[in-house]
Design a protein around this motif. Structure first.
Motif, PDB file in Angstrom:
ATOM      1  N   LYS A 142      48.309  49.305  44.826  1.00 40.43           N
ATOM      2  CA  LYS A 142      47.708  48.750  43.696  1.00 40.43           C
ATOM      3  C   LYS A 142      48.643  47.539  42.850  1.00 40.43           C
ATOM      4  O   LYS A 142      48.244  46.530  42.517  1.00 40.43           O
ATOM      5  N   ARG A 175      35.191  47.722  39.925  1.00 40.22           N
ATOM      6  CA  ARG A 175      35.941  48.790  39.235  1.00 40.22           C
ATOM      7  C   ARG A 175      37.289  48.600  39.803  1.00 40.22           C
ATOM      8  O   ARG A 175      38.197  48.734  38.863  1.00 40.22           O
ATOM      9  N   ALA A 178      39.054  45.546  37.620  1.00 36.08           N
ATOM     10  CA  ALA A 178      39.140  45.974  36.198  1.00 36.08           C
ATOM     11  C   ALA A 178      40.509  46.800  36.360  1.00 36.08           C
ATOM     12  O   ALA A 178      41.391  46.605  35.514  1.00 36.08           O
ATOM     13  N   HIS A 179      40.574  47.700  37.298  1.00 35.80           N
ATOM     14  CA  HIS A 179      41.785  48.621  37.271  1.00 35.80           C
ATOM     15  C   HIS A 179      43.016  47.669  37.560  1.00 35.80           C
ATOM     16  O   HIS A 179      43.993  47.863  36.941  1.00 35.80           O
ATOM     17  N   GLU A 181      43.559  44.625  36.454  1.00 36.91           N
ATOM     18  CA  GLU A 181      43.962  44.041  35.387  1.00 36.91           C
ATOM     19  C   GLU A 181      44.893  44.807  34.590  1.00 36.91           C
ATOM     20  O   GLU A 181      45.834  44.464  33.846  1.00 36.91           O
ATOM     21  N   ARG A 182      44.223  46.101  34.512  1.00 34.78           N
ATOM     22  CA  ARG A 182      45.291  47.140  33.514  1.00 34.78           C
ATOM     23  C   ARG A 182      46.543  47.135  34.336  1.00 34.78           C
ATOM     24  O   ARG A 182      47.694  46.982  33.530  1.00 34.78           O
ATOM     25  N   VAL A 183      46.897  47.174  35.613  1.00 37.13           N
ATOM     26  CA  VAL A 183      48.047  47.477  36.273  1.00 37.13           C
ATOM     27  C   VAL A 183      48.861  46.014  36.096  1.00 37.13           C
ATOM     28  O   VAL A 183      50.069  46.115  35.691  1.00 37.13           O
ATOM     29  N   ARG A 184      48.176  45.002  36.135  1.00 37.28           N
ATOM     30  CA  ARG A 184      48.751  43.677  35.580  1.00 37.28           C
ATOM     31  C   ARG A 184      49.603  43.830  34.244  1.00 37.28           C
ATOM     32  O   ARG A 184      50.594  43.320  33.971  1.00 37.28           O
ATOM     33  N   ALA A 185      48.716  44.212  33.256  1.00 39.64           N
ATOM     34  CA  ALA A 185      49.167  44.318  31.893  1.00 39.64           C
ATOM     35  C   ALA A 185      50.360  45.455  31.588  1.00 39.64           C
ATOM     36  O   ALA A 185      51.108  44.966  30.643  1.00 39.64           O
ATOM     37  N   GLU A 186      50.291  46.279  32.331  1.00 35.54           N
ATOM     38  CA  GLU A 186      51.221  47.295  32.064  1.00 35.54           C
ATOM     39  C   GLU A 186      52.355  47.411  33.006  1.00 35.54           C
ATOM     40  O   GLU A 186      53.543  47.811  32.781  1.00 35.54           O
ATOM     41  N   ALA A 189      51.566  50.976  38.372  1.00 36.55           N
ATOM     42  CA  ALA A 189      50.161  51.526  38.883  1.00 36.55           C
ATOM     43  C   ALA A 189      50.381  52.975  39.350  1.00 36.55           C
ATOM     44  O   ALA A 189      51.482  53.472  39.626  1.00 36.55           O
TER      45      ALA A 189
END
Length: 252
Positions: A142, A175, A178-179, A181-186, A189
């Motif tokens: 991821k 999905r 979208a997941h 995108e959260r990995v990039r932001a945080e 993974a």
């Protein structure tokens, strides 16, 4: 005892300014380093004489980096060994958390494990160097997918359906997008039973000198050893481990 040579330090300080800007004027060097004008002029003339800096055509008081620096950087990069460096850092990280540490790279829609350092616990993750797994089912995968640009991710998703390894695997492209995108932001993974129902992993990106994501590092452990403190603790450890490896590969 050998001493540090101030003039060399100042010359290196000048060169490092160009890591932030492609071109600089003599005035900007003076202001940024707070050095005497005469000193800066002599250092610039010397660096230009050796071609470590070149004068911007038509702008005699502006400078950019010269070819010898590219040659030195290329020589350094050519001597780097991702596996060797990863093994060193992975051993340190595994010693800090006493859990399995992996370093993997992306190959199409899969990840390939380059490095594995086991924990000392009797119950361990079943994995091996050279093993290939679907990227979307793993923490390292991821992270690597999140490092792709839109066209790169589209190309991966076009290779075929997202096959799940467990009921927890993400198998819908929207999905997964979208997941990621959260990995990039945080910047990290998770794999919560997505590649193995009994295991949980957290991964972070490894970057090269250009800032590109070239590998990923993870900490993996059986669910039975995860505590409420584990996600925060191991996320911090894997972030730091990936950052250390990135620095060893030239990332600033």
């Amino acid at each position: 005892m050998a001493r540090v040579v101030p003039a060399v330090i100042r010359a290196l300080d000048i060169l490092e300014l160009f890591l932030e800007r492609p071109e600089l004027s003599a005035r900007e060097v003076i202001e940024r380093l707070d050095l005497p004008r005469t000193t800066v002029h002599e250092l610039l003339v010397t660096l230009v004489e050796r071609a470590y800096l070149i004068v911007v055509p038509g702008q005699p008081v502006r400078y950019r980096l010269g070819m010898p620096l590219f040659q030195l950087g290329s020589a350094f990069a050519g001597r780097l060994d991702l596996v060797r460096e990863a093994q060193i850092v992975a051993r340190d990280l595994a010693a800090a958390c006493d859990e399995a540490v992996h370093v993997a790279v992306l190959d199409g829609a899969d990840v390939i494990y380059l490095v594995k350092v086991d924990s000392t616990h009797p119950v361990r993750m079943v994995s091996a160097v050279g093993r290939r797994l679907p990227a979307h089912c793993t923490a390292v995968g991821k992270v690597l997918l999140a490092g792709l640009d839109r066209s790169g991710l589209d190309a991966v998703l076009a290779k075929g359906p997202l096959v799940g390894m467990t009921p927890a695997s993400i198998t819908e492209p929207d999905r997964l997008r979208a997941h990621l995108e959260r990995v990039r932001a945080e910047g990290v993974a998770d794999d919560v039973g997505e590649s193995d129902t009994a295991m949980r992993c957290v991964g972070a990106a490894v970057r090269d000198h250009s800032g590109a994501v070239i590998a990923a590092m993870s900490v993996s452990a059986p669910m039975i050893r995860w505590t409420p403190q584990s996600p925060q603790e191991w996320t911090g450890l894997v972030r730091e481990g990936a950052a250390v490896l990135s620095r060893r590969l030239g990332h600033r």
